[in-house]
Scaffold this motif. Structure first.
Motif, PDB file in Angstrom:
ATOM      1  N   ARG A  60       0.368  -4.188  -4.322  1.00 24.40           N
ATOM      2  CA  ARG A  60       0.400  -5.023  -3.120  1.00 24.40           C
ATOM      3  C   ARG A  60      -0.408  -4.340  -2.024  1.00 24.40           C
ATOM      4  O   ARG A  60      -0.557  -3.115  -2.004  1.00 24.40           O
ATOM      5  CB  ARG A  60       1.832  -5.249  -2.636  1.00 24.40           C
ATOM      6  N   SER A  61      -0.914  -5.127  -1.077  1.00 25.02           N
ATOM      7  CA  SER A  61      -1.761  -4.572  -0.027  1.00 25.02           C
ATOM      8  C   SER A  61      -1.629  -5.370   1.260  1.00 25.02           C
ATOM      9  O   SER A  61      -1.366  -6.570   1.237  1.00 25.02           O
ATOM     10  CB  SER A  61      -3.222  -4.569  -0.489  1.00 25.02           C
ATOM     11  N   LYS A  62      -1.838  -4.678   2.362  1.00 22.65           N
ATOM     12  CA  LYS A  62      -1.927  -5.323   3.671  1.00 22.65           C
ATOM     13  C   LYS A  62      -3.372  -5.451   4.143  1.00 22.65           C
ATOM     14  O   LYS A  62      -3.607  -5.870   5.265  1.00 22.65           O
ATOM     15  CB  LYS A  62      -1.131  -4.526   4.706  1.00 22.65           C
ATOM     16  N   GLY A  63      -4.313  -5.086   3.324  1.00 25.43           N
ATOM     17  CA  GLY A  63      -5.714  -5.145   3.728  1.00 25.43           C
ATOM     18  C   GLY A  63      -6.696  -4.740   2.648  1.00 25.43           C
ATOM     19  O   GLY A  63      -7.576  -5.521   2.282  1.00 25.43           O
ATOM     20  N   VAL A  94      -0.996   5.005   1.549  1.00 25.80           N
ATOM     21  CA  VAL A  94      -0.908   4.577   0.148  1.00 25.80           C
ATOM     22  C   VAL A  94       0.462   4.975  -0.388  1.00 25.80           C
ATOM     23  O   VAL A  94       0.807   6.163  -0.403  1.00 25.80           O
ATOM     24  CB  VAL A  94      -2.018   5.206  -0.712  1.00 25.80           C
ATOM     25  N   GLY A  95       1.241   3.990  -0.810  1.00 21.58           N
ATOM     26  CA  GLY A  95       2.595   4.257  -1.271  1.00 21.58           C
ATOM     27  C   GLY A  95       2.774   3.978  -2.749  1.00 21.58           C
ATOM     28  O   GLY A  95       1.995   3.247  -3.358  1.00 21.58           O
ATOM     29  N   HIS A  96       3.814   4.586  -3.308  1.00 20.76           N
ATOM     30  CA  HIS A  96       4.150   4.268  -4.695  1.00 20.76           C
ATOM     31  C   HIS A  96       5.633   4.479  -4.946  1.00 20.76           C
ATOM     32  O   HIS A  96       6.306   5.227  -4.223  1.00 20.76           O
ATOM     33  CB  HIS A  96       3.305   5.091  -5.677  1.00 20.76           C
ATOM     34  N   ALA A 135       6.514  -3.613   2.248  1.00 22.58           N
ATOM     35  CA  ALA A 135       5.697  -4.234   3.294  1.00 22.58           C
ATOM     36  C   ALA A 135       6.288  -3.982   4.672  1.00 22.58           C
ATOM     37  O   ALA A 135       5.576  -4.048   5.686  1.00 22.58           O
ATOM     38  CB  ALA A 135       5.574  -5.735   3.048  1.00 22.58           C
ATOM     39  N   ASP A 136       7.580  -3.671   4.728  1.00 25.39           N
ATOM     40  CA  ASP A 136       8.245  -3.427   6.014  1.00 25.39           C
ATOM     41  C   ASP A 136       7.954  -2.034   6.573  1.00 25.39           C
ATOM     42  O   ASP A 136       8.292  -1.753   7.732  1.00 25.39           O
ATOM     43  CB  ASP A 136       9.769  -3.575   5.852  1.00 25.39           C
ATOM     44  N   LYS A 175       6.127   0.825   8.319  1.00 30.38           N
ATOM     45  CA  LYS A 175       5.039   0.989   9.273  1.00 30.38           C
ATOM     46  C   LYS A 175       4.024   1.996   8.735  1.00 30.38           C
ATOM     47  O   LYS A 175       4.393   3.058   8.239  1.00 30.38           O
ATOM     48  CB  LYS A 175       5.591   1.471  10.617  1.00 30.38           C
ATOM     49  N   GLY A 176       2.752   1.637   8.810  1.00 29.16           N
ATOM     50  CA  GLY A 176       1.694   2.524   8.335  1.00 29.16           C
ATOM     51  C   GLY A 176       1.342   2.324   6.876  1.00 29.16           C
ATOM     52  O   GLY A 176       0.349   2.888   6.400  1.00 29.16           O
ATOM     53  N   MET A 177       2.122   1.517   6.135  1.00 28.02           N
ATOM     54  CA  MET A 177       1.828   1.269   4.733  1.00 28.02           C
ATOM     55  C   MET A 177       0.656   0.300   4.629  1.00 28.02           C
ATOM     56  O   MET A 177       0.708  -0.814   5.148  1.00 28.02           O
ATOM     57  CB  MET A 177       3.053   0.680   4.034  1.00 28.02           C
ATOM     58  N   LYS A 178      -0.414   0.728   3.947  1.00 23.92           N
ATOM     59  CA  LYS A 178      -1.600  -0.113   3.793  1.00 23.92           C
ATOM     60  C   LYS A 178      -1.643  -0.792   2.422  1.00 23.92           C
ATOM     61  O   LYS A 178      -2.017  -1.948   2.309  1.00 23.92           O
ATOM     62  CB  LYS A 178      -2.864   0.716   4.008  1.00 23.92           C
ATOM     63  N   CYS A 179      -1.285  -0.054   1.387  1.00 27.21           N
ATOM     64  CA  CYS A 179      -1.200  -0.635   0.055  1.00 27.21           C
ATOM     65  C   CYS A 179      -0.243   0.217  -0.765  1.00 27.21           C
ATOM     66  O   CYS A 179      -0.003   1.388  -0.435  1.00 27.21           O
ATOM     67  CB  CYS A 179      -2.568  -0.733  -0.625  1.00 27.21           C
ATOM     68  N   TRP A 180       0.332  -0.383  -1.804  1.00 24.70           N
ATOM     69  CA  TRP A 180       1.319   0.350  -2.581  1.00 24.70           C
ATOM     70  C   TRP A 180       1.394  -0.197  -3.999  1.00 24.70           C
ATOM     71  O   TRP A 180       0.901  -1.284  -4.288  1.00 24.70           O
ATOM     72  CB  TRP A 180       2.690   0.311  -1.911  1.00 24.70           C
ATOM     73  N   VAL A 181       2.013   0.598  -4.842  1.00 24.46           N
ATOM     74  CA  VAL A 181       2.161   0.214  -6.241  1.00 24.46           C
ATOM     75  C   VAL A 181       3.579   0.523  -6.698  1.00 24.46           C
ATOM     76  O   VAL A 181       4.149   1.563  -6.372  1.00 24.46           O
ATOM     77  CB  VAL A 181       1.118   0.939  -7.140  1.00 24.46           C
ATOM     78  N   PHE A 182       4.155  -0.418  -7.418  1.00 22.59           N
ATOM     79  CA  PHE A 182       5.436  -0.228  -8.091  1.00 22.59           C
ATOM     80  C   PHE A 182       5.164  -0.078  -9.578  1.00 22.59           C
ATOM     81  O   PHE A 182       4.397  -0.863 -10.156  1.00 22.59           O
ATOM     82  CB  PHE A 182       6.342  -1.447  -7.890  1.00 22.59           C
ATOM     83  N   PHE A 183       5.812   0.905 -10.194  1.00 18.75           N
ATOM     84  CA  PHE A 183       5.782   1.053 -11.641  1.00 18.75           C
ATOM     85  C   PHE A 183       7.179   0.751 -12.156  1.00 18.75           C
ATOM     86  O   PHE A 183       8.152   1.387 -11.739  1.00 18.75           O
ATOM     87  CB  PHE A 183       5.369   2.470 -12.039  1.00 18.75           C
TER      88      PHE A 183
END
Length: 309
Positions: free
Chosen positions: A267-270, A216-218, A244-245, A247-255
């Motif tokens: 955004r999400s990969k799954g 989970v990224g932000h 999205a590039d 590796k290991g990122m499943k979903c993330w949020v930009f503020f």
């Protein structure tokens, strides 16, 4: 449904087409592409595209100047807009009949006639469907101007055909649009070339994003940071997909901090993330959604909700 839309278009002499606020290529592609398509086939109709212009889309098109009196007895068509709160130009209420054409979940079933297909990659793809039906039904034609706009919308909403929403039909329509001979190199340059300051901000994002052990990224982009890189909030939004590039990122949020709010871009990969967006008054697709929060403390709550997925 498509023939009902075509018949309704034929009945009106004035047509005003809306889309969502803070437009992206599919918003312009579907809205102005449909405008140009109707104008091509019904040159005696007055067809206008309304809404605040987004300068990062200068390369693609510009909406029209629309007067209050234009709405009298007009058909209103709203493309690519899930709910009424996101319709750009509230004067849509002044028209006499409203058609909704969209591919987001139909949580707000507004309008007199609705065509919502969540399986479509983009609303630009739906306009291609409408044209295919109208070609057989009413002998509609298309030209390079229309094809360029619809192709841009499809490319934008499919991430250059890399997203799961891309189907065989998407590719067939893209191939048909290419046959009209518009300059794809010029179009891609407009869509993907960026100024050096935006590239520098992209480098900052790669160096400073955070990701937990569960993927989970932000990324938090404050107004001070955007000012330092001389990047507008709308320009910063162009970078949401760069993680999205990773590796290991499943979903993330930009503020992205705006003048009076903090824009939330998920955004999400799954994992399905539009449920999180809805919790904060937003919405969108299962793998791409958005909302807004008012404080950085509330932004931290969004991150925690993502982690719970």
């Amino acid at each position: 449904m498509k023939r009902q839309i075509i018949d309704t278009i034929e009945r009106y002499d004035k047509i005003i087409i809306h889309r969502h606020v803070r437009p992206d290529p599919d918003a312009y592609g579907s809205q102005i592409g449909l405008k140009e398509l109707i104008s091509l086939n019904y040159p005696n109709k007055k067809v206008l595209a309304t809404g605040k212009h987004e300068h990062t889309l200068d390369f693609l098109a510009r909406p029209d100047t629309v007067l209050d009196e234009d709405f009298q007895d007009a058909l209103i068509i709203v493309t690519d807009t899930a709910n009424t709160e996101r319709i750009d130009d509230e004067r849509y209420k002044l028209g006499s009949y409203l058609i909704k054409i969209d591919h987001h979940p139909n949580d707000d079933a507004y309008g007199d006639l609705l065509w919502v297909d969540t399986n479509a990659s983009s609303v630009s793809e739906l306009i291609c469907e409408l044209f295919t039906e109208a070609k057989d039904y009413k002998n509609w034609k298309m030209n390079a101007t229309v094809a360029r706009l619809l192709y841009a919308g499809i490319v934008g909403d499919t991430g250059r055909f890399m997203f799961h929403s891309t189907t065989e039909q998407t590719m067939r329509f893209a191939g048909q649009l290419i046959s009209y001979g518009f300059d794809r190199t010029e179009l891609f340059n407009g869509m993907y070339e960026v100024e050096s300051n935006l590239l520098q901000l992209k480098g900052y994002i790669y160096a400073n994003f955070e990701m937990d052990d569960n993927g989970v990224g932000h990324m938090k982009l404050t107004r001070e940071l955007l000012k330092e890189y001389n990047v507008s909030d709308s320009e910063a939004s162009l970078l949401v997909s760069v993680l999205a590039d990773v590796k290991g990122m499943k979903c993330w949020v930009f503020f992205i901090e705006d003048t009076d709010t903090i824009r939330v871009r998920l955004r999400s990969k799954g994992p399905v993330i539009n449920t999180v967006a809805k919790k904060y008054g937003g919405g969108g697709h299962p793998l791409a959604a958005g909302a807004s929060v008012q404080t950085w403390e509330e932004a931290d709550l969004v991150i925690e909700d993502l982690k719970k997925l």
